[in-house]
Design an enzyme around this catalytic site. Structure first.
Site, PDB file in Angstrom:
ATOM      1  N   HIS A   1      24.458  -1.885  -1.822  1.00  0.00           N
ATOM      2  CA  HIS A   1      24.040  -1.613  -0.437  1.00  0.00           C
ATOM      3  C   HIS A   1      25.138  -2.042   0.534  1.00  0.00           C
ATOM      4  O   HIS A   1      25.059  -3.087   1.165  1.00  0.00           O
ATOM      5  CB  HIS A   1      22.711  -2.322  -0.139  1.00  0.00           C
ATOM      6  CG  HIS A   1      21.560  -1.723  -0.871  1.00  0.00           C
ATOM      7  ND1 HIS A   1      21.042  -2.293  -2.020  1.00  0.00           N
ATOM      8  CD2 HIS A   1      20.849  -0.588  -0.652  1.00  0.00           C
ATOM      9  CE1 HIS A   1      20.039  -1.531  -2.461  1.00  0.00           C
ATOM     10  NE2 HIS A   1      19.906  -0.499  -1.652  1.00  0.00           N
ATOM     11  N   ASN A   2      26.149  -1.194   0.635  1.00  0.00           N
ATOM     12  CA  ASN A   2      27.327  -1.485   1.449  1.00  0.00           C
ATOM     13  C   ASN A   2      27.673  -0.274   2.315  1.00  0.00           C
ATOM     14  O   ASN A   2      26.925   0.713   2.331  1.00  0.00           O
ATOM     15  CB  ASN A   2      28.498  -1.860   0.527  1.00  0.00           C
ATOM     16  CG  ASN A   2      28.687  -0.831  -0.587  1.00  0.00           C
ATOM     17  OD1 ASN A   2      28.587   0.371  -0.357  1.00  0.00           O
ATOM     18  ND2 ASN A   2      28.949  -1.295  -1.798  1.00  0.00           N
TER      19      ASN A   2
ATOM     20  N   ARG B   1      29.952   1.999   1.965  1.00  0.00           N
ATOM     21  CA  ARG B   1      30.185   3.244   1.214  1.00  0.00           C
ATOM     22  C   ARG B   1      28.857   3.933   0.887  1.00  0.00           C
ATOM     23  O   ARG B   1      28.760   5.163   0.891  1.00  0.00           O
ATOM     24  CB  ARG B   1      30.991   2.966  -0.060  1.00  0.00           C
ATOM     25  CG  ARG B   1      31.561   4.242  -0.704  1.00  0.00           C
ATOM     26  CD  ARG B   1      32.457   3.947  -1.892  1.00  0.00           C
ATOM     27  NE  ARG B   1      33.605   3.154  -1.531  1.00  0.00           N
ATOM     28  CZ  ARG B   1      34.744   3.650  -1.021  1.00  0.00           C
ATOM     29  NH1 ARG B   1      34.855   4.954  -0.821  1.00  0.00           N
ATOM     30  NH2 ARG B   1      35.737   2.848  -0.721  1.00  0.00           N
TER      31      ARG B   1
ATOM     32  N   ASP C   1      20.491   1.196   6.141  1.00  0.00           N
ATOM     33  CA  ASP C   1      20.547  -0.053   5.356  1.00  0.00           C
ATOM     34  C   ASP C   1      21.361  -1.138   6.057  1.00  0.00           C
ATOM     35  O   ASP C   1      21.928  -2.020   5.385  1.00  0.00           O
ATOM     36  CB  ASP C   1      21.138   0.210   3.960  1.00  0.00           C
ATOM     37  CG  ASP C   1      20.079   0.531   2.915  1.00  0.00           C
ATOM     38  OD1 ASP C   1      18.936   0.065   3.073  1.00  0.00           O
ATOM     39  OD2 ASP C   1      20.385   1.260   1.947  1.00  0.00           O
TER      40      ASP C   1
ATOM     41  N   ASP D   1      18.889   9.169   0.339  1.00  0.00           N
ATOM     42  CA  ASP D   1      19.041   7.742   0.039  1.00  0.00           C
ATOM     43  C   ASP D   1      19.202   7.488  -1.460  1.00  0.00           C
ATOM     44  O   ASP D   1      19.904   6.571  -1.877  1.00  0.00           O
ATOM     45  CB  ASP D   1      17.824   6.976   0.585  1.00  0.00           C
ATOM     46  CG  ASP D   1      17.978   5.462   0.495  1.00  0.00           C
ATOM     47  OD1 ASP D   1      19.130   4.979   0.450  1.00  0.00           O
ATOM     48  OD2 ASP D   1      16.952   4.764   0.484  1.00  0.00           O
TER      49      ASP D   1
ATOM     50  N   TYR E   1      20.995  -5.571  -9.025  1.00  0.00           N
ATOM     51  CA  TYR E   1      19.708  -5.946  -9.619  1.00  0.00           C
ATOM     52  C   TYR E   1      19.841  -7.233 -10.442  1.00  0.00           C
ATOM     53  O   TYR E   1      18.994  -8.128 -10.377  1.00  0.00           O
ATOM     54  CB  TYR E   1      19.209  -4.836 -10.543  1.00  0.00           C
ATOM     55  CG  TYR E   1      18.545  -3.663  -9.853  1.00  0.00           C
ATOM     56  CD1 TYR E   1      18.275  -3.675  -8.483  1.00  0.00           C
ATOM     57  CD2 TYR E   1      18.172  -2.535 -10.584  1.00  0.00           C
ATOM     58  CE1 TYR E   1      17.657  -2.593  -7.873  1.00  0.00           C
ATOM     59  CE2 TYR E   1      17.551  -1.450  -9.977  1.00  0.00           C
ATOM     60  CZ  TYR E   1      17.301  -1.485  -8.627  1.00  0.00           C
ATOM     61  OH  TYR E   1      16.682  -0.417  -8.024  1.00  0.00           O
TER      62      TYR E   1
ATOM     63  N   GLN F   1      17.957   4.810 -15.915  1.00  0.00           N
ATOM     64  CA  GLN F   1      18.178   6.085 -15.243  1.00  0.00           C
ATOM     65  C   GLN F   1      17.184   7.165 -15.653  1.00  0.00           C
ATOM     66  O   GLN F   1      16.755   7.959 -14.822  1.00  0.00           O
ATOM     67  CB  GLN F   1      19.619   6.570 -15.492  1.00  0.00           C
ATOM     68  CG  GLN F   1      20.689   5.681 -14.855  1.00  0.00           C
ATOM     69  CD  GLN F   1      20.538   5.588 -13.347  1.00  0.00           C
ATOM     70  OE1 GLN F   1      19.853   4.708 -12.823  1.00  0.00           O
ATOM     71  NE2 GLN F   1      21.147   6.501 -12.634  1.00  0.00           N
TER      72      GLN F   1
END
Length: 388
Positions: free
Chosen positions: A123-124, A126, A164, A273, A295, A324
């Site tokens: 969560h940055n 980029r 975010d 998102d 995580y 995934q």
């Protein structure tokens, strides 16, 4: 020789333990850095006055065209280049012209946005760029400017940019279980998403960063409500509720019905998102690694603090393929296929890549399972050999 081997194995164990200890210390340092009070550094919210302070990159025609595609490689670009790409999107969609935005204010705002994303594994800034670029590509691909108002397009793009802001790298479940400052402030109701909204509008409250300064109070109120609605929709705890609502509307969708349009906008920002698996494998896979890293940082901290740990975040229980497959099969594909009913043009470029990604991870899981089976048999044979 046996004594020597035992001695060497013992040394290896000591080295591994030391390595584990060093990694644990590093994680604790990162966690303590990330656990600082939110936005203690008010300088971050103060706009820079030396604008333009990032070079205006001249985007080649090739880049301009690639930017409109879901296949765009988001890993190639430095922060300054990503800022220039975001700036280009606002100009290209005619948002700057139609709303008489000051181009320098747009630059200042984007710089301030960049400064208020943290250096998390996932969560940055980029990720912010990634989500906004996917929104831009969906607006182009689905010809949304023909069916949506320009105010709707402005809300979609700006919510994607802000969605975010100041994310601490620990999700809502951690905030609630650890009774953090954010969870207390927002009464355990989407604490992170509420925080992202609050930071976004703290930035807009700075006159030098207010890209909405030309709007009258009533119009600003409408835009503010629209952005808040979309950012709050990104809380995955509300996924089922939002998708069910959209499914009830999609077969008789009415672009003149405000409730229908708002629901579609909520689904669009949700799609963007969590859209990494729509991208080519070489672009998507590093994002899966980044998310698992974030995580694992959280689950390690939860174990250390005696808090509940979600199995999908536990490094001892999850693998990339297992993480995934479920997400693609039960979250991504059903949502994108529902959007496809309204916009069939997304099938080839968005839905088909998801199906291929699911198949690839299922193959990887089969390989993993086969290797684990071989390893298990080897261990069993060794055990039997020792007993003999």
């Amino acid at each position: 020789m046996l004594e020597k081997r035992v001695e060497l194995e013992g040394m290896k164990v000591v080295e591994i333990e030391k390595c584990r200890s060093d990694i644990k210390k590093l994680r604790e340092e990162m966690a303590s850095r990330n656990n600082n009070h939110f936005l203690d550094d008010n300088k971050k919210l103060t706009p820079r006055r030396d604008v333009p302070s990032y070079p205006k990159y001249h985007l080649s025609q090739e880049t301009v065209e690639a930017l409109r595609q879901p296949t765009f490689d988001v890993w190639q670009w430095e922060p300054n280049e990503m800022l220039s790409c975001l700036e280009h999107m606002y100009h290209d969609l005619d948002l700057v012209k139609d709303f008489n935005m000051n181009p320098i204010t747009l630059k200042r705002w984007l710089l301030c946005i960049h400064d208020n994303y943290r250096m998390n594994p996932f969560h940055n800034f980029r990720h912010c760029f990634c989500v906004t670029q996917m929104m831009y590509s969906m607006i182009c691909l689905c010809s949304l400017q023909e069916t949506f108002t320009q105010v709707d397009i402005l809300i979609l793009m700006t919510a994607a940019v802000c969605h975010d802001l100041d994310h601490p790298g620990y999700n809502n479940m951690y905030q609630i279980n650890a009774r953090t400052e954010l969870a207390v402030r927002y009464n355990d109701i989407s604490p992170l998403e509420n925080h992202h909204c609050a930071v976004a509008f703290q930035i807009f409250s700075q006159p030098d960063c207010n890209i909405f300064s030309t709007f009258d109070p009533e119009a600003f109120k409408q835009i503010r409500q629209g952005i808040i609605t979309l950012i709050l929709a990104t809380d995955m705890a509300r996924h089922g509720e939002i998708l069910d609502s959209f499914k009830h509307k999609v077969d008789s969708f009415d672009f003149t019905d405000e409730e229908h349009v708002t629901c579609l906008k909520m689904v669009l920002i949700k799609c963007c998102d969590i859209s990494n698996e729509v991208r080519p494998m070489e672009v998507a896979e590093p994002w899966a690694d980044c998310l698992l890293e974030e995580y694992f940082m959280q689950s390690d901290r939860e174990k250390a603090e005696g808090l509940p740990v979600a199995p999908f975040m536990d490094r001892e229980k999850v693998t990339k393929p297992t993480a995934q497959i479920g997400f693609i099969k039960f979250v991504l594909i059903p949502m994108f296929e529902t959007v496809m009913k309204l916009f069939p043009q997304i099938e080839d470029v968005m839905v088909q890549p998801l199906r291929e990604s699911r198949d690839r991870y299922e193959e990887l899981k089969q390989i993993d399972d086969a290797m684990n089976e071989v390893q298990k048999k080897k261990s069993e044979n060794l055990t039997m050999g020792k007993k003999k």
